[in-house]
Motif scaffolding. Structure first.
Motif, PDB file in Angstrom:
ATOM      1  N   ASP B  77       0.844  -1.188   0.000  1.00  0.00           N
ATOM      2  CA  ASP B  77       0.000   0.000   0.000  1.00  0.00           C
ATOM      3  C   ASP B  77       0.886   1.248   0.000  1.00  0.00           C
ATOM      4  O   ASP B  77       1.506   1.593   1.007  1.00  0.00           O
ATOM      5  CB  ASP B  77      -0.901  -0.023   1.244  1.00  0.00           C
ATOM      6  N   GLU B  78       0.943   1.923  -1.155  1.00  0.00           N
ATOM      7  CA  GLU B  78       1.876   3.049  -1.289  1.00  0.00           C
ATOM      8  C   GLU B  78       1.540   4.237  -0.384  1.00  0.00           C
ATOM      9  O   GLU B  78       2.441   4.960   0.050  1.00  0.00           O
ATOM     10  CB  GLU B  78       1.970   3.499  -2.747  1.00  0.00           C
ATOM     11  N   PHE B  79       0.244   4.438  -0.102  1.00  0.00           N
ATOM     12  CA  PHE B  79      -0.134   5.554   0.776  1.00  0.00           C
ATOM     13  C   PHE B  79       0.324   5.287   2.211  1.00  0.00           C
ATOM     14  O   PHE B  79       0.887   6.162   2.872  1.00  0.00           O
ATOM     15  CB  PHE B  79      -1.654   5.764   0.725  1.00  0.00           C
ATOM     16  N   ILE B  80       0.111   4.064   2.665  1.00  0.00           N
ATOM     17  CA  ILE B  80       0.551   3.687   4.016  1.00  0.00           C
ATOM     18  C   ILE B  80       2.073   3.772   4.107  1.00  0.00           C
ATOM     19  O   ILE B  80       2.626   4.240   5.097  1.00  0.00           O
ATOM     20  CB  ILE B  80       0.052   2.260   4.383  1.00  0.00           C
TER      21      ILE B  80
END
Lengths: 72, 139
Positions: B77-80
């Motif tokens: 998960d790139e946002f996390i």
């Protein structure tokens, strides 16, 4: 970068959690993309395009393109 | 605190596993530091052994870097991942500030001996607070 994610999601009656599950990301990610606080990477943008069966430019609109369209 | 965080049901298995490993290594570094301190203070040991004991905490601390690196590589998960990176930066920045304050305030060399323990604590607590605040904002 603006996007039509919320509209596309609503058309399919998907919740943020539903979309997050389909994309294999967290719900926070979907929320951050929808509210424009986070721009997804190209692979995720392609994933979204494939999921909504629409070209990327139909989902995302760059600020510059938007400003140019308004100027015309 | 880390064991409580590990029980958080919002964490992914990768996050839970990484936190457990990080916590274990943190504990190990404290044990190594205490052993080195005790040996130097209360026992007559050779200088080379004292040096080896002083260097021992570097092993778990290096392993902690590897754990974080492994987590960042495996997090899909790139946002996390972005939030975790930001939290780590907050942790590092605060640790550096705390270190400067400690070295200016502490006059007792024993306090400086345990500076590494304070550093790890300050880093972990700050990074965790920063991450939970960012996650709350992203709700």
């Amino acid at each position: 970068m603006k996007n039509r994610l919320r509209v596309l999601r609503a058309e399919r009656s998907w919740s943020q959690a539903d979309l997050a599950e389909r994309l294999a990301v967290s719900r926070q990610s979907v929320n951050a993309i929808e509210t424009g606080r986070f721009d997804p990477s190209l692979p995720l943008a392609f994933k979204l395009a494939s999921l909504f069966d629409a070209p990327i430019e139909e989902i995302f609109e760059a600020e510059a393109a938007e400003a140019a369209a308004q100027a015309e | 605190m880390l064991s409580l965080a590990c029980r958080n049901r919002n964490l992914s298995p990768l996050q839970r596993q990484s936190m457990a490993m990080f916590g274990g290594l943190m504990l190990l570094s404290v044990v190594f530091l205490s052993v080195a301190h005790e040996a130097a203070e209360h026992y007559t040991v050779s200088k080379s052994l004292v040096m080896i004991l002083d260097l021992l905490p570097a092993i778990p601390i290096s392993a902690m870097i590897l754990v974080v690196s492994r987590y960042l590589t495996r997090e899909t998960d790139e946002f996390i991942r972005l939030l975790v990176m930001r939290s780590l930066l907050w942790g590092i920045g605060t640790t550096m500030v705390a270190d400067i304050v400690l070295s200016a305030v502490a006059r007792d060399p024993r306090a400086l001996h345990f500076a590494v323990v304070y550093n790890i604590d300050v880093f972990t607590v700050t990074a965790m607070i920063a991450l939970s605040l960012q996650l709350r904002r992203a709700q």
